[in-house]
Write a protein that holds these residues in place. Structure first.
Motif, PDB file in Angstrom:
ATOM      1  N   SER A 122       0.417  -1.290   0.157  1.00  0.00           N
ATOM      2  CA  SER A 122       0.499  -0.303   0.283  1.00  0.00           C
ATOM      3  C   SER A 122       0.733   0.983  -0.416  1.00  0.00           C
ATOM      4  O   SER A 122       0.853   2.179  -0.521  1.00  0.00           O
ATOM      5  CB  SER A 122      -0.198   0.048   1.145  1.00  0.00           C
ATOM      6  N   ALA A 123       2.525   1.381   0.408  1.00  0.00           N
ATOM      7  CA  ALA A 123       2.598   2.591   0.801  1.00  0.00           C
ATOM      8  C   ALA A 123       3.043   2.884  -0.932  1.00  0.00           C
ATOM      9  O   ALA A 123       3.186   3.518  -1.080  1.00  0.00           O
ATOM     10  CB  ALA A 123       3.774   2.032   1.690  1.00  0.00           C
ATOM     11  N   ILE A 124       3.903   1.512  -1.378  1.00  0.00           N
ATOM     12  CA  ILE A 124       4.224   2.158  -2.581  1.00  0.00           C
ATOM     13  C   ILE A 124       3.056   1.960  -3.825  1.00  0.00           C
ATOM     14  O   ILE A 124       3.635   3.357  -4.658  1.00  0.00           O
ATOM     15  CB  ILE A 124       4.858   0.153  -3.588  1.00  0.00           C
ATOM     16  N   SER A 125       2.397   1.831  -3.813  1.00  0.00           N
ATOM     17  CA  SER A 125       1.176   1.725  -4.380  1.00  0.00           C
ATOM     18  C   SER A 125       0.368   3.309  -5.081  1.00  0.00           C
ATOM     19  O   SER A 125       0.926   4.431  -5.050  1.00  0.00           O
ATOM     20  CB  SER A 125      -0.111   1.405  -4.488  1.00  0.00           C
ATOM     21  N   ALA A 126      -0.113   3.850  -3.078  1.00  0.00           N
ATOM     22  CA  ALA A 126      -0.323   5.192  -3.177  1.00  0.00           C
ATOM     23  C   ALA A 126       0.885   6.413  -3.304  1.00  0.00           C
ATOM     24  O   ALA A 126       1.147   7.146  -3.743  1.00  0.00           O
ATOM     25  CB  ALA A 126      -0.060   5.089  -1.490  1.00  0.00           C
ATOM     26  N   ALA A 127       1.600   6.172  -2.972  1.00  0.00           N
ATOM     27  CA  ALA A 127       3.487   7.120  -3.500  1.00  0.00           C
ATOM     28  C   ALA A 127       3.436   6.937  -4.607  1.00  0.00           C
ATOM     29  O   ALA A 127       3.672   7.860  -5.425  1.00  0.00           O
ATOM     30  CB  ALA A 127       5.016   6.483  -2.881  1.00  0.00           C
ATOM     31  N   LEU A 128       3.183   5.922  -5.844  1.00  0.00           N
ATOM     32  CA  LEU A 128       3.552   6.028  -7.440  1.00  0.00           C
ATOM     33  C   LEU A 128       2.115   6.398  -7.573  1.00  0.00           C
ATOM     34  O   LEU A 128       2.207   7.034  -8.483  1.00  0.00           O
ATOM     35  CB  LEU A 128       3.862   4.463  -7.667  1.00  0.00           C
ATOM     36  N   LEU A 129       0.776   6.136  -7.481  1.00  0.00           N
ATOM     37  CA  LEU A 129      -0.443   6.602  -7.655  1.00  0.00           C
ATOM     38  C   LEU A 129       0.178   8.726  -6.979  1.00  0.00           C
ATOM     39  O   LEU A 129      -0.820   8.953  -7.873  1.00  0.00           O
ATOM     40  CB  LEU A 129      -1.047   5.969  -6.977  1.00  0.00           C
ATOM     41  N   GLN A 130       0.621   8.797  -6.193  1.00  0.00           N
ATOM     42  CA  GLN A 130       0.536  10.105  -6.026  1.00  0.00           C
ATOM     43  C   GLN A 130       0.998  10.633  -6.955  1.00  0.00           C
ATOM     44  O   GLN A 130       0.983  12.497  -7.306  1.00  0.00           O
ATOM     45  CB  GLN A 130       1.046  10.525  -4.635  1.00  0.00           C
ATOM     46  N   LEU A 131       2.269   9.769  -7.123  1.00  0.00           N
ATOM     47  CA  LEU A 131       3.369  10.948  -8.399  1.00  0.00           C
ATOM     48  C   LEU A 131       3.533  11.282  -9.926  1.00  0.00           C
ATOM     49  O   LEU A 131       2.848  11.714 -10.791  1.00  0.00           O
ATOM     50  CB  LEU A 131       4.986  10.272  -8.522  1.00  0.00           C
ATOM     51  N   CYS A 132       2.283   9.892  -9.713  1.00  0.00           N
ATOM     52  CA  CYS A 132       1.528   9.949 -11.464  1.00  0.00           C
ATOM     53  C   CYS A 132       0.046   9.871 -11.863  1.00  0.00           C
ATOM     54  O   CYS A 132      -0.763  10.250 -10.911  1.00  0.00           O
ATOM     55  CB  CYS A 132       2.010   8.180 -11.782  1.00  0.00           C
ATOM     56  N   SER A 134      -3.073   9.331 -15.050  1.00  0.00           N
ATOM     57  CA  SER A 134      -3.158   8.660 -16.184  1.00  0.00           C
ATOM     58  C   SER A 134      -2.451   9.284 -17.395  1.00  0.00           C
ATOM     59  O   SER A 134      -2.054  10.358 -17.954  1.00  0.00           O
ATOM     60  CB  SER A 134      -4.891   8.553 -16.358  1.00  0.00           C
ATOM     61  N   GLY A 135      -1.896   8.154 -17.977  1.00  0.00           N
ATOM     62  CA  GLY A 135      -1.424   8.538 -19.658  1.00  0.00           C
ATOM     63  C   GLY A 135       0.220   8.314 -18.777  1.00  0.00           C
ATOM     64  O   GLY A 135       1.357   8.282 -19.511  1.00  0.00           O
ATOM     65  N   ASP A 136       1.094   8.974 -17.482  1.00  0.00           N
ATOM     66  CA  ASP A 136       2.235   8.586 -17.156  1.00  0.00           C
ATOM     67  C   ASP A 136       2.728   7.191 -17.539  1.00  0.00           C
ATOM     68  O   ASP A 136       2.241   6.610 -17.598  1.00  0.00           O
ATOM     69  CB  ASP A 136       2.480   9.315 -15.629  1.00  0.00           C
ATOM     70  N   HIS A 137       4.287   7.522 -17.463  1.00  0.00           N
ATOM     71  CA  HIS A 137       4.730   6.856 -17.643  1.00  0.00           C
ATOM     72  C   HIS A 137       6.126   6.338 -16.247  1.00  0.00           C
ATOM     73  O   HIS A 137       6.526   7.058 -15.545  1.00  0.00           O
ATOM     74  CB  HIS A 137       5.759   6.371 -18.875  1.00  0.00           C
ATOM     75  N   ILE A 138       6.639   5.109 -16.051  1.00  0.00           N
ATOM     76  CA  ILE A 138       7.683   5.081 -14.864  1.00  0.00           C
ATOM     77  C   ILE A 138       8.350   3.800 -15.685  1.00  0.00           C
ATOM     78  O   ILE A 138       8.557   3.147 -16.348  1.00  0.00           O
ATOM     79  CB  ILE A 138       7.085   4.345 -13.715  1.00  0.00           C
ATOM     80  N   VAL A 139       9.692   4.492 -15.323  1.00  0.00           N
ATOM     81  CA  VAL A 139      11.564   3.507 -15.607  1.00  0.00           C
ATOM     82  C   VAL A 139      11.333   2.703 -13.873  1.00  0.00           C
ATOM     83  O   VAL A 139      11.425   2.914 -13.132  1.00  0.00           O
ATOM     84  CB  VAL A 139      12.444   4.475 -16.412  1.00  0.00           C
ATOM     85  N   ALA A 140      11.540   1.742 -14.538  1.00  0.00           N
ATOM     86  CA  ALA A 140      11.859   1.133 -12.958  1.00  0.00           C
ATOM     87  C   ALA A 140      12.638  -0.467 -13.251  1.00  0.00           C
ATOM     88  O   ALA A 140      12.991  -0.976 -14.683  1.00  0.00           O
ATOM     89  CB  ALA A 140      10.119   0.068 -12.724  1.00  0.00           C
ATOM     90  N   SER A 141      13.303  -0.765 -12.225  1.00  0.00           N
ATOM     91  CA  SER A 141      14.721  -2.131 -12.515  1.00  0.00           C
ATOM     92  C   SER A 141      13.813  -3.068 -13.113  1.00  0.00           C
ATOM     93  O   SER A 141      12.861  -3.251 -11.932  1.00  0.00           O
ATOM     94  CB  SER A 141      15.024  -2.379 -11.507  1.00  0.00           C
ATOM     95  N   ARG A 142      14.219  -3.735 -13.144  1.00  0.00           N
ATOM     96  CA  ARG A 142      13.414  -5.050 -14.218  1.00  0.00           C
ATOM     97  C   ARG A 142      13.592  -5.707 -12.606  1.00  0.00           C
ATOM     98  O   ARG A 142      13.187  -7.511 -12.845  1.00  0.00           O
ATOM     99  CB  ARG A 142      14.346  -5.970 -15.369  1.00  0.00           C
ATOM    100  N   THR A 143      14.967  -5.836 -11.485  1.00  0.00           N
ATOM    101  CA  THR A 143      14.744  -6.896 -10.493  1.00  0.00           C
ATOM    102  C   THR A 143      14.409  -6.304  -9.420  1.00  0.00           C
ATOM    103  O   THR A 143      14.804  -5.740  -8.359  1.00  0.00           O
ATOM    104  CB  THR A 143      16.171  -7.096  -9.883  1.00  0.00           C
ATOM    105  N   LEU A 144      12.368  -6.551  -8.999  1.00  0.00           N
ATOM    106  CA  LEU A 144      12.072  -5.807  -7.597  1.00  0.00           C
ATOM    107  C   LEU A 144      11.493  -7.465  -7.589  1.00  0.00           C
ATOM    108  O   LEU A 144      11.005  -8.058  -7.814  1.00  0.00           O
ATOM    109  CB  LEU A 144      11.198  -5.065  -8.098  1.00  0.00           C
TER     110      LEU A 144
END
Length: 438
Positions: A122-132, A134-144
């Motif tokens: 929920s911490a991860i989801s909420a943080a990313l949803l606050q920062l992004c 609809s239509g936005d893009h994230i670059v993430a590590s392939r090792t998660l």
């Protein structure tokens, strides 16, 4: 009793309001000084006494809070009055006991503010949803962690129209090339990755991201105390508190640590991801966790000491061991240069047994024959926990994704505990290995 420490439940006036990490105005406290030892920072954080002068803070278990004047409620809902002055509305918004734990987390990570949630996801989801949006893009590590990978790969595109490009974060050119101008908002990675224990070069990754105007979000679940991503340039640090910080494998909890502006925005009555999605931490859980954080540094040092000793001995036995504290690990130099070395190199190690069948045989012997540890997911427990990552915590990834992430079929992830003596546990490991090879 020291006048600089304010009892829980009392309204603060004047200059004492500046004590709060969640003040409307930014205020850097001594506890978050760059380069400071995490244990020293925790010791500098404000200590809340109980309502009647108890050495521990009282648990504020109320769901709702009364006001003395009718106009106060209007002023709270308009944002004029808030937790920075000890005015509380409802515990899905701010709660005093959860706020106290959040201050501890901010001190631990060296951020201006923090708030705690009901789980790491929920911490991860909420943080990313606050920062992004609809239509936005994230670059993430392939090792998660597999759950995070599933969130970014499947859930966000379907529900939010937020897409992610997965990259090898050791390849800075690849990271830079994946950023889409005008669309990419976040660079996301784990400080020490789950499960292959790659170490992120946080300062270099932050440089690439910040040059393009991105927000850097780092999951530091595997390395509390060992690494301090915010002090290395990260904007936001997220945690599954359920792991090392809790230490008891009995609580599910998470935290978002970052700028006060972000944390306050997550509690906004109209646009706040925490306020509107409601992953609320129970204040009784917050109280328990606040009692465990003061000895986190001691626990981490012992987790890490034993992990290094086991890894060193396993390597001498000819086993294929992965541990950032070994000089042969590809990221050993990176961690030595950016880590808090007084705490070691992490409390997890991996053994590559070649095949899933061999991995399962070893774990079976270690649990059911010699009592070295338990076959269980999660980490940070006082007992050693073991799992075959490819068929458990990374099972959300397909075969190609696992291969790209370096997750071998026979990879055994061990969260090294500290119960029993080191020699007692090592003898149990050797007996299991001998029976497997016999």
């Amino acid at each position: 009793m020291a006048t600089s420490v304010v009892h829980a439940g009392k309204k603060r006036k004047g200059a004492e309001d500046e004590d709060h990490l969640l003040a409307k105005k930014s205020a850097s406290l001594p506890a978050v000084a760059k380069g400071e030892d995490p244990m020293a920072a925790l010791a500098m954080a404000r200590h809340e006494f109980g309502e009647h002068g108890g050495v521990n803070m009282s648990i504020e278990a109320s769901a709702t809070f009364t006001v003395m004047e009718p106009d106060t409620m209007r002023r709270m809902f308009s944002g004029e009055l808030g937790p920075d002055r000890d005015f509380f509305i409802y515990s899905r918004h701010f709660n005093p006991t959860v706020l106290n734990l959040s201050r501890q987390m901010a001190a631990l990570e060296g951020t201006e503010a923090a708030y705690c949630t009901s789980s790491g996801m929920s911490a991860i989801s909420a943080a990313l949803l606050q920062l992004c949006s609809s239509g936005d893009h994230i670059v993430a590590s392939r090792t998660l962690y597999g759950g995070t990978h599933a969130l970014l790969t499947h859930f966000f595109p379907r529900t939010c129209n937020i897409t992610t490009s997965f990259v090898d974060i050791k390849d800075l050119d690849m990271v830079d090339g994946a950023i889409i101008e005008g669309r990419t908002k976040v660079l996301y990675f784990e400080a020490i990755s789950n499960p292959v224990l790659s170490v992120a070069n946080v300062p270099e990754l932050c440089r690439v991201a910040h040059d393009k105007g991105l927000t850097v979000v780092v999951d530091n679940t595997f390395a509390p105390m060992v690494m301090s991503p915010a002090k290395l340039g990260a904007d936001v640090v997220v945690h599954s508190i359920s792991k090392f910080i809790s230490g008891g494998a009995d609580i599910i909890a998470g935290a978002v640590c970052g700028p006060a502006k972000l944390v306050n925005s997550m509690m906004d009555l109209h646009q706040g991801a925490l306020m509107l999605l409601g992953p609320t931490m129970n204040p009784k859980v917050a109280f328990e966790l606040s009692e465990r954080i003061p000895h986190l540094g001691l626990r981490m040092k012992e987790h890490c000491r034993r992990a290094l000793e086991y890894a060193t001995r396993m390597k001498k036995l000819g086993l294929k061991v992965i541990y950032p504290g070994l000089e042969g690990h590809p990221d050993h130099t990176v961690l030595k240069s950016i880590g808090n070395l007084d705490y070691g190199f992490g409390g997890l190690l991996c053994l590559d047994m070649g095949t899933e069948e061999k991995a399962n045989r070893l774990m079976n012997l270690l649990q059911n024959s010699t009592q070295f540890g338990f076959m269980a997911v999660s980490l940070g427990y006082y007992e050693t926990l073991m799992s075959c990552s490819g068929s458990s915590t990374s099972s959300e990834m397909n075969a190609e994704e696992k291969a790209l992430a370096g997750i071998a079929p026979g990879l055994v992830r061990m969260s090294v505990g500290y119960s029993g003596t080191l020699e007692q546990r090592w003898s149990q490991f050797e007996k299991a290995l001998s029976r497997m090879q016999g």
